[in-house]
Design an enzyme around this catalytic site. Structure first.
Site, PDB file in Angstrom:
ATOM      1  N   GLY A  96      -7.128 -65.680  60.052  1.00 16.08           N
ATOM      2  CA  GLY A  96      -7.877 -64.439  60.218  1.00 16.08           C
ATOM      3  C   GLY A  96      -8.456 -63.875  58.931  1.00 16.08           C
ATOM      4  O   GLY A  96      -8.952 -64.603  58.063  1.00 16.08           O
ATOM      5  N   SER A  97      -8.372 -62.566  58.799  1.00  9.13           N
ATOM      6  CA  SER A  97      -9.105 -61.848  57.752  1.00  9.13           C
ATOM      7  C   SER A  97      -8.637 -62.120  56.334  1.00  9.13           C
ATOM      8  O   SER A  97      -9.295 -61.690  55.370  1.00  9.13           O
ATOM      9  CB  SER A  97      -9.056 -60.347  58.027  1.00  9.13           C
ATOM     10  OG  SER A  97      -9.761 -60.040  59.216  1.00  9.13           O
TER      11      SER A  97
END
Length: 561
Positions: free
Chosen positions: A279-280
């Site tokens: 993810g981020s």
């Protein structure tokens, strides 16, 4: 017939003296014979004591006994703490030809060694062979219990047993050995030839691990895994300047002292072997590439008013601001929309080159056999460029992520990850971004903790910077919205980075304390905070007041909502 001694002509007193003299001489002869016999017995006892049991038994019964097992060098942590060593052990065997009642002997043996099968033992004792193994590597208590049975046909072979004094601690890094002492996993397998080298058994392998930090990280991950009912967890602590792994934890784990009771999922190393969409956390690399290539500056921004639509995909923000956002805001608030647009400006080719250069498109070279290969699209389309910019559509190991983050904050040098103590490893690193870009990334990472989604990782005095990561697990045909990989990667202290701390929970559940949320900022960031608070003093990092000068410029670019 021998006549009795004559005492004729002697007085009574003379006769008495003569008799005493004869008795004394006879006693002296008896004493000398006794000592001679004792000396012979003593010499034989010493001879038997110096010979090995198997030599004695072979000489008496002509039994072929396997030789004593080889020695193996110790494995120690960076402080000299023993992590794996060899201890003398005993293995039980029998000569079935000496056993009159195999069934009775088997029943007696199984009564004290209850992990053995009565049928198997009786079959061995009835085989008629000269030699059969009954059990390898007995404990001292088990050996005493077998001896107490008083069965003459049972014998013990001296061997060496591999022992892991700390049990499950660092099991995935250490690995394990088979019954004959051959390495089958982890460092034990990777360095098997070196550890088994007869000429080097007195020279232990010294790992980069710190047992104290390993314990703290394990404890915090176990607590979080239990609190959020996750199916697994992973974490590591890495020296950002050398690539040395200070701690490595994969849960569930196993006890290398009793490997037979563990399952495959417990032996799976989530830190090095597991690859995940993180993810981020990947936004850190997108920003570093764009800033380093001159594609964008911290004064630039992108329109994040509404979601992006490309082909059949829609890119949204988890924390939408629905407005134009500066680069510091895009990073702090973790905007997928803004990051994807920046990736398009960077371009597919430069994105691929950058990720390859920092080791995210190749397996790690760490000294462990359990290493996973990253997963990414064979055909890297425009939509791939956009989603990979924020960590979707590419899966890497936590170890690879930590190595890449280390290069982003240490001045721009990428060092190979290692589990072997090597304080000079930084000398072989390669420059992947400029020091100026590295300074900006440190500013952004600290901003994400003080103003953005990583607030629950903030530990007073330790200036932690970091990035949250939350991704849905990939399944056949798409993603499972109910199953998340929630993570947080932290670095401290941000004004002079020393360590990366990473924590991951596999399919966590929200709790009352997290208001039902299960994203990385809620469930993984607190783990990193607690690990830093517990281990920073052990690693010589003292708390101090933060110098706002490093972050004031980017902090001013954050609008008040």
């Amino acid at each position: 017939m021998r006549s009795a001694p004559s005492y004729a002509g002697l007085s009574f007193e003379g006769q008495q003296k003569s008799a005493l003299e004869v008795a004394r001489n006879r006693l002296m002869v008896a004493v000398l014979l006794f000592f001679a016999a004792f000396a012979v017995m003593m010499v034989r006892t010493v001879e038997l004591g110096l010979s090995t049991p198997e030599e004695t038994q072979v000489a008496a019964r002509h039994i072929v006994v396997p030789p004593v097992t080889f020695s193996r060098a110790d494995i120690r942590d960076r402080n000299g703490e023993v992590l794996a060593t060899n201890l003398e052990s005993a293995s039980l065997y029998a000569n079935p030809q000496e056993i009159k009642d195999p069934h009775e002997a088997a029943v007696k043996l199984v009564s004290v060694l209850q992990d053995l099968s009565l049928a198997d033992v009786e079959a061995k004792l009835s085989s008629g062979r000269h030699f059969v193994w009954l059990k390898r590597k007995l404990s001292p208590r088990e050996k005493w219990q077998v001896n107490a049975l008083g069965i003459p046909a049972f014998y013990f072979q001296r061997e060496e047993e591999r022992v892991y004094p700390h049990g499950r601690l660092a099991a995935h890094a250490l690995g394990f050995v088979d019954v004959d002492g051959n390495g089958l996993g982890g460092v034990e397998r990777y360095f098997n030839d070196r550890l088994a080298d007869k000429t080097m058994t007195d020279q232990p392998i010294r790992l980069s691990l710190d047992t104290r930090v390993q314990y703290a990280l394990t404890d915090e991950l176990e607590a979080a895994m239990s609190a959020h009912q996750a199916i697994g967890a992973a974490g590591l602590v890495m020296d950002v300047n050398t690539g040395e792994v200070i701690a490595m934890v994969s849960l569930p784990d196993f006890d290398p002292n009793s490997i037979g009771g563990s399952a495959g999922k417990e032996r799976f190393n989530r830190v090095t072997q597991g690859v995940y969409e993180l993810g981020s956390t990947f936004k850190t690399f997108t920003f570093a590439a764009a800033l380093d290539k001159g594609v964008a500056t911290l004064n630039d921004g992108y329109d994040a008013t509404k979601p992006l639509h490309i082909a059949r995909f829609t890119i949204r923000d988890d924390h939408p601001k629905a407005r134009y956002m500066s680069l510091p805001e895009i990073f702090a608030y973790s905007s997928n929309i803004g990051t994807a647009q920046m990736a398009l400006d960077l371009g597919t080719e430069r994105q691929q080159e950058f990720l390859s250069e920092i080791g995210l498109l190749q397996p790690s070279t760490i000294e462990l056999p359990e290493v996973g290969a990253p997963l990414y699209p064979q055909t890297w389309r425009k939509v791939s460029t956009m989603t990979i910019s924020y960590g979707h559509g590419i899966a890497v190991s936590p170890l690879q992520l930590a190595s890449g983050i280390s290069a982003m904050v240490n001045g721009g040098r990428l060092n190979a990850a290692t589990v072997v103590e090597n304080p000079d490893a930084w000398r072989t690193g390669k420059q992947v971004i400029s020091q100026s870009t590295s300074r900006k990334i440190r500013q952004l990472l600290r901003l994400a903790v003080t103003k953005g989604t990583g607030g629950r990782a903030d530990a007073v005095g330790y200036r932690i910077g970091g990035k949250t990561g939350t991704a849905e697990k990939a399944v056949a045909g798409g993603y499972d919205t109910r199953a998340l990989i929630s993570s947080f990667v932290g670095v401290y202290p941000m004004d002079d980075p020393r360590y990366v701390v990473f924590a991951l929970l596999d399919e966590p559940r929200g709790t009352k304390e997290t208001f039902g949320f299960r994203a990385g900022g809620w469930v993984a960031a607190p783990v990193v905070k607690n690990v830093v608070l517990r281990t920073a003093p052990l690693l010589g990092v003292a708390p101090k007041r933060e110098d706002d000068g490093l972050y004031h410029q980017v902090a001013m670019m954050i609008e008040k909502d």
